[in-house]
Design a protein around this motif. Sequence first.
Motif, PDB file in Angstrom:
ATOM      1  N   LYS A 150       0.853  -1.203   0.000  1.00 28.58           N
ATOM      2  CA  LYS A 150       0.000   0.000   0.000  1.00 28.58           C
ATOM      3  C   LYS A 150       0.883   1.244   0.000  1.00 28.58           C
ATOM      4  CE  LYS A 150      -3.813  -2.330   0.386  1.00 28.58           C
ATOM      5  NZ  LYS A 150      -4.606  -2.597  -0.764  1.00 28.58           N
ATOM      6  N   VAL A 151       0.538   2.193  -0.853  1.00 29.13           N
ATOM      7  CA  VAL A 151       1.327   3.414  -0.988  1.00 29.13           C
ATOM      8  C   VAL A 151       0.767   4.493  -0.067  1.00 29.13           C
ATOM      9  CG1 VAL A 151       2.101   5.214  -2.591  1.00 29.13           C
ATOM     10  CG2 VAL A 151       1.901   2.839  -3.376  1.00 29.13           C
ATOM     11  N   TYR A 152       1.657   5.116   0.694  1.00 32.01           N
ATOM     12  CA  TYR A 152       1.311   6.246   1.542  1.00 32.01           C
ATOM     13  C   TYR A 152       1.837   7.499   0.837  1.00 32.01           C
ATOM     14  CZ  TYR A 152       1.216   9.371   5.574  1.00 32.01           C
ATOM     15  OH  TYR A 152       0.972  10.417   6.425  1.00 32.01           O
ATOM     16  N   ARG A 153       0.969   8.488   0.627  1.00 26.96           N
ATOM     17  CA  ARG A 153       1.338   9.697  -0.111  1.00 26.96           C
ATOM     18  C   ARG A 153       1.211  10.941   0.764  1.00 26.96           C
ATOM     19  NH1 ARG A 153       1.783   7.943  -5.225  1.00 26.96           N
ATOM     20  NH2 ARG A 153       0.382   6.321  -5.909  1.00 26.96           N
ATOM     21  N   VAL A 154       2.108  11.882   0.498  1.00 25.43           N
ATOM     22  CA  VAL A 154       2.054  13.204   1.112  1.00 25.43           C
ATOM     23  C   VAL A 154       2.107  14.203  -0.039  1.00 25.43           C
ATOM     24  CG1 VAL A 154       3.193  14.851   2.647  1.00 25.43           C
ATOM     25  CG2 VAL A 154       3.289  12.398   3.168  1.00 25.43           C
ATOM     26  N   ASP A 155       0.998  14.922  -0.248  1.00 26.21           N
ATOM     27  CA  ASP A 155       0.956  15.948  -1.286  1.00 26.21           C
ATOM     28  C   ASP A 155       1.280  17.293  -0.662  1.00 26.21           C
ATOM     29  OD1 ASP A 155       0.272  14.238  -3.428  1.00 26.21           O
ATOM     30  OD2 ASP A 155      -1.810  14.210  -2.739  1.00 26.21           O
ATOM     31  N   LEU A 156       2.207  18.001  -1.305  1.00 31.25           N
ATOM     32  CA  LEU A 156       2.691  19.277  -0.800  1.00 31.25           C
ATOM     33  C   LEU A 156       2.368  20.384  -1.803  1.00 31.25           C
ATOM     34  CD1 LEU A 156       6.038  17.644   0.222  1.00 31.25           C
ATOM     35  CD2 LEU A 156       4.334  18.452   1.848  1.00 31.25           C
ATOM     36  N   GLU A 157       2.783  21.585  -1.498  1.00 27.27           N
ATOM     37  CA  GLU A 157       2.534  22.726  -2.387  1.00 27.27           C
ATOM     38  C   GLU A 157       3.298  22.583  -3.709  1.00 27.27           C
ATOM     39  OE1 GLU A 157       0.524  25.520  -1.740  1.00 27.27           O
ATOM     40  OE2 GLU A 157      -0.132  24.329  -0.024  1.00 27.27           O
ATOM     41  N   TYR A 158       2.825  23.321  -4.710  1.00 28.48           N
ATOM     42  CA  TYR A 158       3.494  23.472  -6.006  1.00 28.48           C
ATOM     43  C   TYR A 158       3.699  22.161  -6.757  1.00 28.48           C
ATOM     44  CZ  TYR A 158       4.391  27.913  -3.735  1.00 28.48           C
ATOM     45  OH  TYR A 158       4.251  29.093  -3.050  1.00 28.48           O
ATOM     46  N   GLY A 159       2.815  21.200  -6.547  1.00 28.67           N
ATOM     47  CA  GLY A 159       2.883  19.935  -7.282  1.00 28.67           C
ATOM     48  C   GLY A 159       3.932  18.965  -6.771  1.00 28.67           C
ATOM     49  N   ILE A 160       4.480  19.223  -5.597  1.00 27.24           N
ATOM     50  CA  ILE A 160       5.477  18.324  -5.008  1.00 27.24           C
ATOM     51  C   ILE A 160       4.732  17.222  -4.265  1.00 27.24           C
ATOM     52  CG2 ILE A 160       7.425  18.145  -3.409  1.00 27.24           C
ATOM     53  CD1 ILE A 160       7.717  21.255  -3.774  1.00 27.24           C
ATOM     54  N   SER A 161       5.195  15.986  -4.438  1.00 28.24           N
ATOM     55  CA  SER A 161       4.542  14.851  -3.785  1.00 28.24           C
ATOM     56  C   SER A 161       5.592  13.833  -3.340  1.00 28.24           C
ATOM     57  CB  SER A 161       3.555  14.202  -4.763  1.00 28.24           C
ATOM     58  OG  SER A 161       2.851  13.165  -4.133  1.00 28.24           O
ATOM     59  N   TYR A 162       5.349  13.231  -2.194  1.00 32.46           N
ATOM     60  CA  TYR A 162       6.215  12.174  -1.673  1.00 32.46           C
ATOM     61  C   TYR A 162       5.376  10.909  -1.522  1.00 32.46           C
ATOM     62  CZ  TYR A 162       9.113   9.426   1.438  1.00 32.46           C
ATOM     63  OH  TYR A 162       9.846   8.397   1.992  1.00 32.46           O
ATOM     64  N   ALA A 163       5.928   9.772  -1.899  1.00 28.02           N
ATOM     65  CA  ALA A 163       5.225   8.489  -1.763  1.00 28.02           C
ATOM     66  C   ALA A 163       6.190   7.460  -1.190  1.00 28.02           C
ATOM     67  CB  ALA A 163       4.701   8.021  -3.119  1.00 28.02           C
ATOM     68  N   ILE A 164       5.643   6.559  -0.358  1.00 25.13           N
ATOM     69  CA  ILE A 164       6.454   5.504   0.252  1.00 25.13           C
ATOM     70  C   ILE A 164       5.618   4.236   0.355  1.00 25.13           C
ATOM     71  CG2 ILE A 164       5.874   6.247   2.596  1.00 25.13           C
ATOM     72  CD1 ILE A 164       8.799   5.455   3.375  1.00 25.13           C
ATOM     73  N   CYS A 165       6.284   3.084   0.220  1.00 28.18           N
ATOM     74  CA  CYS A 165       5.592   1.796   0.243  1.00 28.18           C
ATOM     75  C   CYS A 165       6.563   0.721   0.741  1.00 28.18           C
ATOM     76  CB  CYS A 165       5.129   1.465  -1.185  1.00 28.18           C
ATOM     77  SG  CYS A 165       4.287  -0.117  -1.375  1.00 28.18           S
ATOM     78  N   ALA A 166       6.052  -0.223   1.522  1.00 30.25           N
ATOM     79  CA  ALA A 166       6.848  -1.366   1.988  1.00 30.25           C
ATOM     80  C   ALA A 166       6.494  -2.573   1.118  1.00 30.25           C
ATOM     81  CB  ALA A 166       6.552  -1.670   3.443  1.00 30.25           C
ATOM     82  N   GLN A 167       7.514  -3.279   0.689  1.00 30.67           N
ATOM     83  CA  GLN A 167       7.326  -4.397  -0.241  1.00 30.67           C
ATOM     84  C   GLN A 167       8.149  -5.598   0.208  1.00 30.67           C
ATOM     85  OE1 GLN A 167       9.160  -3.661  -4.126  1.00 30.67           O
ATOM     86  NE2 GLN A 167       7.341  -4.516  -5.085  1.00 30.67           N
ATOM     87  N   ARG A 168       7.487  -6.752   0.327  1.00 30.38           N
ATOM     88  CA  ARG A 168       8.227  -7.979   0.629  1.00 30.38           C
ATOM     89  C   ARG A 168       8.848  -8.513  -0.655  1.00 30.38           C
ATOM     90  NH1 ARG A 168       3.267 -10.867   3.419  1.00 30.38           N
ATOM     91  NH2 ARG A 168       2.399  -9.756   1.669  1.00 30.38           N
ATOM     92  N   MET A 169      10.030  -9.076  -0.488  1.00 23.28           N
ATOM     93  CA  MET A 169      10.760  -9.667  -1.612  1.00 23.28           C
ATOM     94  C   MET A 169      11.072 -11.117  -1.262  1.00 23.28           C
ATOM     95  SD  MET A 169      11.087  -7.007  -3.618  1.00 23.28           S
ATOM     96  CE  MET A 169      12.418  -7.240  -4.779  1.00 23.28           C
ATOM     97  N   SER A 170      11.033 -11.974  -2.271  1.00 24.89           N
ATOM     98  CA  SER A 170      11.389 -13.378  -2.060  1.00 24.89           C
ATOM     99  C   SER A 170      12.898 -13.488  -1.869  1.00 24.89           C
ATOM    100  CB  SER A 170      10.956 -14.220  -3.261  1.00 24.89           C
ATOM    101  OG  SER A 170      11.767 -13.915  -4.386  1.00 24.89           O
ATOM    102  N   ALA A 171      13.340 -14.644  -1.414  1.00 23.83           N
ATOM    103  CA  ALA A 171      14.778 -14.872  -1.221  1.00 23.83           C
ATOM    104  C   ALA A 171      15.536 -14.692  -2.536  1.00 23.83           C
ATOM    105  CB  ALA A 171      15.012 -16.267  -0.654  1.00 23.83           C
ATOM    106  N   GLU A 172      14.844 -14.913  -3.669  1.00 23.83           N
ATOM    107  CA  GLU A 172      15.463 -14.765  -4.989  1.00 23.83           C
ATOM    108  C   GLU A 172      15.442 -13.313  -5.469  1.00 23.83           C
ATOM    109  OE1 GLU A 172      12.743 -16.977  -4.574  1.00 23.83           O
ATOM    110  OE2 GLU A 172      14.151 -18.536  -3.972  1.00 23.83           O
ATOM    111  N   GLY A 173      14.829 -12.416  -4.701  1.00 24.31           N
ATOM    112  CA  GLY A 173      14.795 -11.009  -5.074  1.00 24.31           C
ATOM    113  C   GLY A 173      13.598 -10.618  -5.931  1.00 24.31           C
ATOM    114  N   ARG A 174      12.572 -11.442  -5.953  1.00 25.20           N
ATOM    115  CA  ARG A 174      11.360 -11.121  -6.714  1.00 25.20           C
ATOM    116  C   ARG A 174      10.321 -10.497  -5.784  1.00 25.20           C
ATOM    117  NH1 ARG A 174      12.145 -16.503  -8.471  1.00 25.20           N
ATOM    118  NH2 ARG A 174      13.428 -16.500 -10.328  1.00 25.20           N
TER     119      ARG A 174
END
Length: 184
Positions: A150-174
Amino acid sequence: MVFLPMLGALLSGCAMFRDSNDPAKDKQYVVVVNSLTWVNPVSGKKDGTRTAWPLVQLANNEEVFPLAQIKHCPENLPCAWGVLSAARNITRYAYAPGGVTLDIGLDVDVHRRQQDRRRNFHTSLAVPSDVPALSYQKSQLQTIALPYGKVYRVDLEYGISYAICAQRMSAEGRPVDKCDIPYI
């Protein structure tokens, strides 16, 4: 000398006491994907930067984003330009059921001139003195719960935006989860 074998046995047994929410028990690891975006003042298209970091490297980790120019054109007024300087800091993380919890700081600073001085890398950008300049600052410290994918977003002034997300990866890196944060 008697303590060394006991210490080795104790340390090897510590893996059994791993956090029950840590995906390592399923042979997975977690990466944090984040991006800072803005509107390119020349092309009018989305611009920015996207990175991914292994979660275990993020405690007390600061990421300084590259300097960028932005502009804002209010109706019936000349366009104002600014130089964007931004950084993200994660001071603590913890595994939670179905995701992670992060203590995150986000600092955004827009002014006429900015400098970025890092080891072996120095840069600066400035808006000419005869051009209207933007001025904007935002510092945000918060604890956020990030369910995997799930993406968490922070919208700021002048069209600036920050997004962050946690992602699990397999042992093979997928990727096990999809983070809908596009590549720029």
